[in-house]
Scaffold this active site. Structure first.
Site, PDB file in Angstrom:
ATOM      1  N   ASP A 102      13.881  68.681  33.667  1.00  0.00           N
ATOM      2  CA  ASP A 102      12.757  69.103  32.701  1.00  0.00           C
ATOM      3  C   ASP A 102      11.466  68.793  33.354  1.00  0.00           C
ATOM      4  O   ASP A 102      10.385  68.438  32.522  1.00  0.00           O
ATOM      5  CB  ASP A 102      12.950  68.262  31.566  1.00  0.00           C
ATOM      6  CG  ASP A 102      11.887  69.108  30.482  1.00  0.00           C
ATOM      7  OD1 ASP A 102      11.794  70.311  30.378  1.00  0.00           O
ATOM      8  OD2 ASP A 102      11.777  68.265  29.118  1.00  0.00           O
ATOM      9  N   ARG A 125       3.337  63.522  21.149  1.00  0.00           N
ATOM     10  CA  ARG A 125       4.355  63.871  20.356  1.00  0.00           C
ATOM     11  C   ARG A 125       5.383  64.695  21.443  1.00  0.00           C
ATOM     12  O   ARG A 125       4.765  65.131  22.159  1.00  0.00           O
ATOM     13  CB  ARG A 125       4.168  64.676  19.170  1.00  0.00           C
ATOM     14  CG  ARG A 125       3.440  63.993  18.203  1.00  0.00           C
ATOM     15  CD  ARG A 125       3.422  65.126  16.773  1.00  0.00           C
ATOM     16  NE  ARG A 125       2.476  64.256  15.953  1.00  0.00           N
ATOM     17  CZ  ARG A 125       1.232  64.666  15.681  1.00  0.00           C
ATOM     18  NH1 ARG A 125       0.565  65.526  16.677  1.00  0.00           N
ATOM     19  NH2 ARG A 125       0.483  64.112  14.637  1.00  0.00           N
ATOM     20  N   VAL A 145       4.724  59.032  21.282  1.00  0.00           N
ATOM     21  CA  VAL A 145       4.630  57.910  22.190  1.00  0.00           C
ATOM     22  C   VAL A 145       3.062  57.234  21.602  1.00  0.00           C
ATOM     23  O   VAL A 145       2.206  58.011  21.260  1.00  0.00           O
ATOM     24  CB  VAL A 145       4.197  58.512  23.522  1.00  0.00           C
ATOM     25  CG1 VAL A 145       3.735  57.377  24.645  1.00  0.00           C
ATOM     26  CG2 VAL A 145       5.590  59.331  23.942  1.00  0.00           C
TER      27      VAL A 145
END
Length: 335
Positions: free
Chosen positions: A198, A84, A90
């Site tokens: 990220d 998650r 996913v």
């Protein structure tokens, strides 16, 4: 690494270590809980945070009410929930004949109603489709079906770097190899006009041979999107998305002209974490002083990559990769 400007000392935003959703923290909070996934953690010292984890022996999130399990999207049957994130879920999926397995990412239904997040999700697929590198996960298919927006990636059997860190100490040689492979992937992405923005251990997958596969380009800036526009799109209710503990100072400030050096900073945090087992928070000691068998020559690489002023960092991921090579080669000599 400083927490941030004095102006946000009373209340600031960090991101949940489990699902990456924004969480508001106030001075004096000893523990907070994510309102989305209910993970509890200690914001003052994430090294000792009591994260909500799945039971031992469970290698995937389980949700008996997941209506997508068993469904087919674009010819891919979803067989297992494997993760998650802030954007969605996913799944492990396979083709109709069961011959090929993929990791299929589906945008959450609530976010699919938000044009900004739909655009961000599509950008991630577009970014991955523009990249072809041994250390970047490959996108294989994408589409929309019955209001569901998804894309399929190559399936990497292994674990992410966060799990590897939790399993125990990472030898310095292994840490350097992993960092070099991440730097190689970043250098390639940067050469294609892509800044990840990220980078964190959760987004570094290690296959069964330990090779790196960089994933999750949901916050990436893609050349042609426009600098200011990309940052504005990734801002919601005045919160810059990302993972605070790995953000460069200029990213925390919300600067619109982020470049490759923001990824260099994040990789510096990851390198230090691999070498010491802890994040370099506040005024941190050099890695060689925190753990035996870490060459002092690596201290120089960590310190430079974590420079507060970006002009003082390595100018590129490629330069950091070269510095790692040199530091390891000179590990028997003073830095």
């Amino acid at each position: 690494m400083a927490r941030g400007d004095a102006s946000i000392d009373e209340a600031w935003t960090i991101h949940c270590p489990d699902c990456s959703r924004p969480v508001t923290v106030r001075r004096g909070d000893e523990a907070v809980a994510c309102t989305h996934c209910h993970a509890a953690f200690a914001p003052e010292d994430l090294r000792t945070a009591a994260y909500r984890r799945r039971p031992e022996g469970s290698d995937a999130p389980r949700d008996p009410n997941d209506e997508l399990l068993g469904q087919t999207l674009g010819g891919w049957q979803l067989t297992r929930l494997i993760g998650r994130g802030g954007m969605g879920r996913v799944y492990e999926a396979q083709d109709g004949k069961g011959r090929r397995k993929v990791a299929l990412k589906v945008l959450s239904e609530d976010l699919a109603a938000d044009p900004a997040f739909v655009k961000r999700f599509r950008r991630e697929a577009r970014v991955l489709a523009s990249l072809s590198h041994p250390h970047v996960v490959e996108i294989l298919d994408r589409g929309e079906h019955a209001g569901r927006i998804w894309f399929a990636m190559e399936y990497i059997r292994g674990e992410n770097l966060r799990r590897r860190l939790k399993r125990g100490e990472i030898p310095a040689e292994e840490a350097v190899r992993i960092a070099k492979e991440v730097a190689s992937a970043l250098a390639y992405a940067h050469s294609r006009g892509v800044v990840h923005r990220d980078l964190k251990p959760e987004n570094v997958l290690l296959d069964e041979e330990g090779r790196v596969h960089l994933v999750d380009f949901g916050l990436a800036r893609l050349a042609g999107d426009g600098g200011g526009g990309a940052t504005t799109l990734l801002t919601r209710t005045d919160v810059i998305l990302g993972t605070y503990e790995y953000m460069a100072p200029e990213q925390r400030r919300g600067d619109k002209d982020l470049d490759a050096r923001a990824d260099v900073f994040a990789l510096g945090v990851i390198l230090s974490e691999m070498l010491t087992g802890q994040r370099p928070l506040g005024r941190f000691a050099p890695p060689s002083q925190l753990r035996q068998n870490v060459p002092a020559t690596l201290d120089v690489v960590v310190n430079r990559s974590l420079a507060t002023e970006r002009d003082a960092r390595y100018a590129s991921a490629e330069a950091m990769q070269e510095a790692l090579d040199q530091a390891w080669a000179k590990r028997g000599t003073p830095p």
